[in-house]
Design an enzyme around this catalytic site. Structure first.
Site, PDB file in Angstrom:
ATOM      1  N   LYS A  53       0.838  -1.215   0.000  1.00  0.00           N
ATOM      2  CA  LYS A  53       0.000   0.000   0.000  1.00  0.00           C
ATOM      3  C   LYS A  53       0.864   1.253   0.000  1.00  0.00           C
ATOM      4  CE  LYS A  53      -3.888  -2.330   2.210  1.00  0.00           C
ATOM      5  NZ  LYS A  53      -4.660  -2.607   3.430  1.00  0.00           N
ATOM      6  N   GLN A  97      -4.763  -1.249   9.668  1.00  0.00           N
ATOM      7  CA  GLN A  97      -4.689  -2.585   9.057  1.00  0.00           C
ATOM      8  C   GLN A  97      -5.310  -3.620   9.998  1.00  0.00           C
ATOM      9  OE1 GLN A  97      -3.722  -3.119   5.949  1.00  0.00           O
ATOM     10  NE2 GLN A  97      -3.830  -5.341   5.987  1.00  0.00           N
ATOM     11  N   ASP A 120     -10.808   3.226   3.867  1.00  0.00           N
ATOM     12  CA  ASP A 120     -11.156   1.803   3.755  1.00  0.00           C
ATOM     13  C   ASP A 120     -12.655   1.634   3.489  1.00  0.00           C
ATOM     14  OD1 ASP A 120      -9.297  -0.290   3.897  1.00  0.00           O
ATOM     15  OD2 ASP A 120      -8.996  -0.030   6.061  1.00  0.00           O
TER      16      ASP A 120
HETATM   17  N1  GUN Z   1      -6.692  -6.517   6.116  1.00  0.00           N
HETATM   18  C1  GUN Z   1      -6.863  -7.243   4.990  1.00  0.00           C
HETATM   19  N2  GUN Z   1      -7.406  -6.463   4.019  1.00  0.00           N
HETATM   20  C2  GUN Z   1      -7.579  -5.242   4.561  1.00  0.00           C
HETATM   21  C3  GUN Z   1      -8.100  -4.016   4.047  1.00  0.00           C
HETATM   22  O1  GUN Z   1      -8.521  -3.897   2.891  1.00  0.00           O
HETATM   23  N3  GUN Z   1      -8.103  -2.979   4.923  1.00  0.00           N
HETATM   24  C4  GUN Z   1      -7.653  -3.095   6.199  1.00  0.00           C
HETATM   25  N4  GUN Z   1      -7.725  -2.020   6.974  1.00  0.00           N
HETATM   26  N5  GUN Z   1      -7.176  -4.214   6.699  1.00  0.00           N
HETATM   27  C5  GUN Z   1      -7.138  -5.279   5.881  1.00  0.00           C
END
Ligand code: GUN
Length: 293
Positions: A53, A97, A120
């Protein structure tokens, strides 16, 4: 029939290029878009995801900061940090996350993020905006799936879409997005009595369970479009989705691969939400600024 592949890598690349342009335009207005990613603990998969990311953000000119905290960080310390980021006008997107360590309440943590920075799209205000059709941030994975359908010019109106999986992050928002495009939507889950009978009727199937071979060739109507959200490992340790790719590709008209399908699109849509958040903040700030007389 042999399905054509919807190339998530290529589509994500095109979206990143578009985000780069929007980032440059925003910087010309004096604003540097900024995403802060919070990672608590040492979960190996989360470390990989968050690194990707940050790299994607950097590639498009977005500022991205990965804040790492130990697994024993207290929930109140995390909430304090989120509060500080909410108040910081130089931060436009906040991503915590998941999964969080067991001693933390993920729901409470997500609700602490200001909806205007909820890139998100997990906050209940974001979910409510999606339900009602109001502006808000859409969760990245289902939004990426929708973009993949758009990329092949697929008109969902009147089509029967079957979503397998009912998570808050993928299945439910996916169903709402398909509904918004005038598809007739069925949501299937672990208690669905006859999954195959439903998927056999589907023009579009989105598989989002997190289990291999949830969708096999005998469950798919010839010519259907199949989107595979799954991310699993097979017996050889290779990445695979929820769909029996080889079998289903012989029946479907379009299919997304794993890897190289929904995964890169999820990351691309995070960048779209982040630049969108920064643009909205910039426009609001410009509107609030007193004009020179
Ligand atoms: N953990 C796995 N996928 C995601 C996501 O798209 N966003 C977040 N915040 N955590 C994750």
């Amino acid at each position: 029939m042999t399905a054509q592949t919807i190339d998530g890598n290529a589509l994500a690349r095109a979206i990143r290029a578009e985000v780069s342009g929007r980032t440059a335009a925003l910087k010309a207005r004096g604003v540097s878009p900024q995403l802060n990613i919070i990672l608590v603990g040492e979960d190996p998969a989360s470390q990989v995801y968050t690194r990707h990311k940050v790299n994607d953000s950097t590639e498009t000119g977005l500022g991205a900061t990965l804040e790492r905290y130990p697994a024993d960080m207290t929930e109140s310390a995390l909430l304090d940090r989120i509060d500080a980021l909410n108040r910081d006008p130089s931060v436009h997107g906040i991503l915590v996350q998941l999964p969080l360590p067991r001693h933390m309440d993920a729901g409470k943590v997500i609700e602490a993020i200001a909806p205007a920075k909820d890139v998100d799209g997990f906050h209940v205000a974001s979910a409510g905006a999606l339900v009602t059709g109001l502006p808000g941030f859409w969760p990245c994975t289902p939004h990426g799936c929708l973009k993949m359908l758009d990329s092949i010019g697929y008109d969902l109106r009147g089509k029967h879409a079957v979503v397998i999986g009912r998570s808050n992050i993928v299945g439910k928002p996916m169903a709402l997005m398909l509904l918004q495009r005038n598809a007739t939507v069925t949501i299937c889950h672990s208690a669905t009595a006859d999954l195959k009978a439903l998927t056999r009727q589907a023009d579009v199937v989105v598989a989002a369970v997190g289990k291999r071979n949830v969708l096999t060739a005998d469950m798919v109507k010839p010519g259907a479009v199949v989107i595979d959200v799954g991310m699993n490992r097979n017996d050889e340790g290779k990445l695979c989705g929820d769909v029996d790719y080889a079998g289903v590709a012989a029946v479907a008209s379009w299919i997304t691969p794993v890897p190289g399908g929904v995964g890169p699109m999820t990351r691309a849509m995070l960048l779209v939400n982040t630049i969108e958040a920064a643009e909205r903040a910039c426009t609001a700030a410009e509107g609030a600024r007193p004009t020179a007389t």
